[in-house]
Structures are given as structure tokens and as C-alpha cells.
Design an enzyme around this catalytic site. Structure first.
Site, short mmCIF file in Angstrom:
data_model
loop_
_atom_site.label_atom_id
_atom_site.label_comp_id
_atom_site.label_asym_id
_atom_site.label_seq_id
_atom_site.Cartn_x
_atom_site.Cartn_y
_atom_site.Cartn_z
N LYS A 178 0.84 -1.21 0.00
CA LYS A 178 0.00 0.00 0.00
C LYS A 178 0.87 1.25 0.00
O LYS A 178 0.58 2.24 -0.71
CB LYS A 178 -0.94 0.00 1.21
CG LYS A 178 -1.83 1.25 1.31
CD LYS A 178 -2.72 1.40 0.09
CE LYS A 178 -3.37 2.77 -0.03
NZ LYS A 178 -4.07 3.23 1.16
N LEU A 179 1.94 1.26 0.77
CA LEU A 179 2.85 2.41 0.79
C LEU A 179 3.46 2.64 -0.59
O LEU A 179 3.58 3.77 -1.05
CB LEU A 179 3.95 2.19 1.82
CG LEU A 179 3.54 2.31 3.29
CD1 LEU A 179 4.68 1.82 4.19
CD2 LEU A 179 3.16 3.74 3.66
#
Length: 302
Positions: A178-179
Site C-alpha cells: 500500500k505504501l
């Protein structure tokens, strides 16, 4: 172990913000009972309105749940909420699913404490915004045990597109993916803005730039899906600039720890830091673009 039947499940939800509230409504539609808590007591009415039961504390919410779901602003909030009191309140064998965009490093101690209490853990940070949450079409990047995910897929399908619930690896992988997705998206946004501003300053019409980029090797998901919002004057006020900067800083910190190049990531982080200094912790995923527009004296508007 078989699938967890949502119709028989007791769900605890902590976090009734702009993402948590629509997620709550979708959970209510499939679960036997949903108990909710948020640090902001003003959100109690929203919980009752969507058919959930309001709890006065996080431990009370955990005690009412077979599955506890957290939807929180960031890692520090997760660490605070998932206290020993909350973990003690969960029954052994209960599952905690964290939908927060967090740091794999910061999340690891909390996950280990949960496991020490006999609680099973999945991380499932979300892709998408409030509209996707309302429509139940979020994307989930799931890290953790694959069998545990298989068990809870029917429940997660109430809040996400079933084809977009992706098992990306073991613990920490979901947060990391996600990052990286966020870093690439914000990088594409500011790179596209720089190209548009340069093209406009060179005298090329904005619609020509837009259409050419969209129909060339320069195209991206940002250009196809999100650029029209920017050109309509929408800076996507669905997430705070302070949280955006925190996530980008986590990416560069992780890159330093793992000794990988991060010159571009650092440039994107630094630009968002400058936007944060200029605008404060305002909502707006494209406020770094607003800063570039301000510096150039050109508004990217159709």
C-alpha cells in the site's frame, strides 16, 4: 478451517471516519451484529443511523466481537487503540483485521502482542476513497496467513470488490504494498502536473496535452482516472496532507533501512513536506499540485 459466515458473525469496528462510516454500513448489511467505537463521541449518531451498536470504549467493542476491524488514520492510532485492554477483551481465536495504511515496522510489535493474546491477525490496507467504500468496491492489499484470509473472504467481500482482495504475502507485505502504491500514485500526480505546467508555459493547449498524454506511452492510471478531477478544480479532499507526508516519509525511511535507491521518492516526499508547510494539515491528495500551480502562476483548469 471453513469460511467465516458473515451472517453469523459479530463484528467490532473501531474508527467511524470518512472511510469507517461507509464500511460500517456495508458490514451491517451482512453481519449478525456490528458494534462500533470512535474516539469522537459525535460519531455515535452515525453508528446508530447505519444500524450498528455504539460502544463507549474500544475494549467494550472488542468484547462484543468475533472479528475486530480497525479503520484508523495511521500507525500511532493503531498502537494506541490496540492496547492490552482491547486484546484481553477479545476472545482467544478471534481475528483482528487492520484496514489502516500503516508502517510494516511500526505494526510488527502490535501484531506480536495480538498473537501473544491468542488473536489472529490480518492486515488489509485499503485502496480507494469514500465513494468506493460506500459502493463496497474497495481494493484490499492483504498481508498475513493465506488460510486465514480464505476464511474471512466472504466478510471482506462486503466492503471490497471480491476480485480486488489480493493476498500479497506474509505479515508486513500488505502495508508495504500500500505504501508503494501510494508513493507511485503521488509521484505520477506531481510528475504529470510538472509536464502539464511546462506544456502550458510553452503555449500548448491543455486539452491537447491531456489527450496526447492519455493516448501515448506517457499514460497512467492517474491520467486516465484522476486527472479529470484536477482539471475540474478538485484537489481530492479525501485525505489529510499531514498523513500523506507521513506515508511518504515511511517509504523513504524503509528504503534507507533496506539500502535501496530512493532519490525520486525523497523528491516526492520533500515536495509534499513543502505543501504541508504552505497549506497545513488540510484535506487534499493533490495539494502538492496546487503548490506547483501557485509557484508557476498557472491553474490547470479546462
Amino acid at each position: 478451517m471453513g469460511s467465516y459466515d458473515p451472517a453469523m458473525s459479530r463484528i467490532g469496528l473501531i474508527g467511524m471516519g470518512r472511510m469507517g462510516a461507509p464500511i460500517c454500513a456495508n458490514l451491517v448489511s451482512v453481519a449478525r451484529a456490528v458494534a462500533v467505537h470512535d474516539v469522537d463521541p459525535a460519531r455515535e449518531q452515525a453508528a446508530w443511523a447505519c444500524g450498528a451498536t455504539w460502544c463507549s470504549s474500544a475494549p467494550e467493542t472488542a468484547a462484543a466481537a468475533d472479528v475486530l476491524i480497525t479503520v484508523l488514520p495511521g500507525p500511532a492510532d493503531v498502537d494506541t487503540v490496540m492496547s492490552d485492554a482491547v486484546l484481553d477483551a477479545l476472545a482467544p481465536g478471534a481475528t483482528w483485521i487492520d484496514l489502516t495504511s500503516s508502517s510494516p515496522t511500526a505494526a510488527a510489535p502490535v501484531r506480536e502482542r495480538a498473537r501473544a493474546h491468542g488473536v489472529e491477525v490480518l492486515e488489509a490496507p485499503m485502496g480507494g476513497g469514500p465513494d468506493d467504500a460506500r459502493a463496497g468496491r474497495l481494493r484490499l492489499f492483504v498481508g498475513g496467513d493465506g488460510d486465514l484470509l480464505a476464511r474471512h473472504r466472504p466478510l471482506l467481500a462486503a466492503i471490497a470488490d471480491p476480485d480486488a482482495i489480493t493476498h500479497v504475502g506474509g505479515p508486513g507485505a500488505g502495508y508495504t504494498i500500500k505504501l508503494l502504491v501510494n508513493m507511485l500514485w503521488f509521484g505520477q500526480a506531481v510528475a504529470t502536473a510538472e509536464a502539464l505546467l511546462l506544456g502550458r508555459r510553452a503555449g500548448i493547449a491543455l486539452d491537447v496535452l491531456r489527450d496526447t498524454f492519455a493516448d501515448s506511452a506517457a499514460s497512467s492510471e492517474f491520467i486516465r482516472r484522476d486527472l479529470p478531477s484536477l482539471l475540474a478544480g478538485d484537489y481530492l479532499a479525501s485525505f489529510g496532507l499531514d498523513h500523506i507526508h507521513d506515508q511518504l516519509a515511511t517509504v523513504t525511511s524503509l528504503a534507507r533501512d533496506l539500502a535501496t535507491p530512493h532519490d525520486i521518492s525523497e523528491a516526492v516526499r520533500r515536495l509534499h513536506q513543502q505543501a504541508l508547510k504552505r497549506y497545513g494539515p488540510a484535506d487534499g491528495e493533490l495539494l502538492a499540485v496546487a503548490l506547483l500551480e501557485e509557484r508557476t502562476g498557472i491553474r490547470l483548469r479546462e
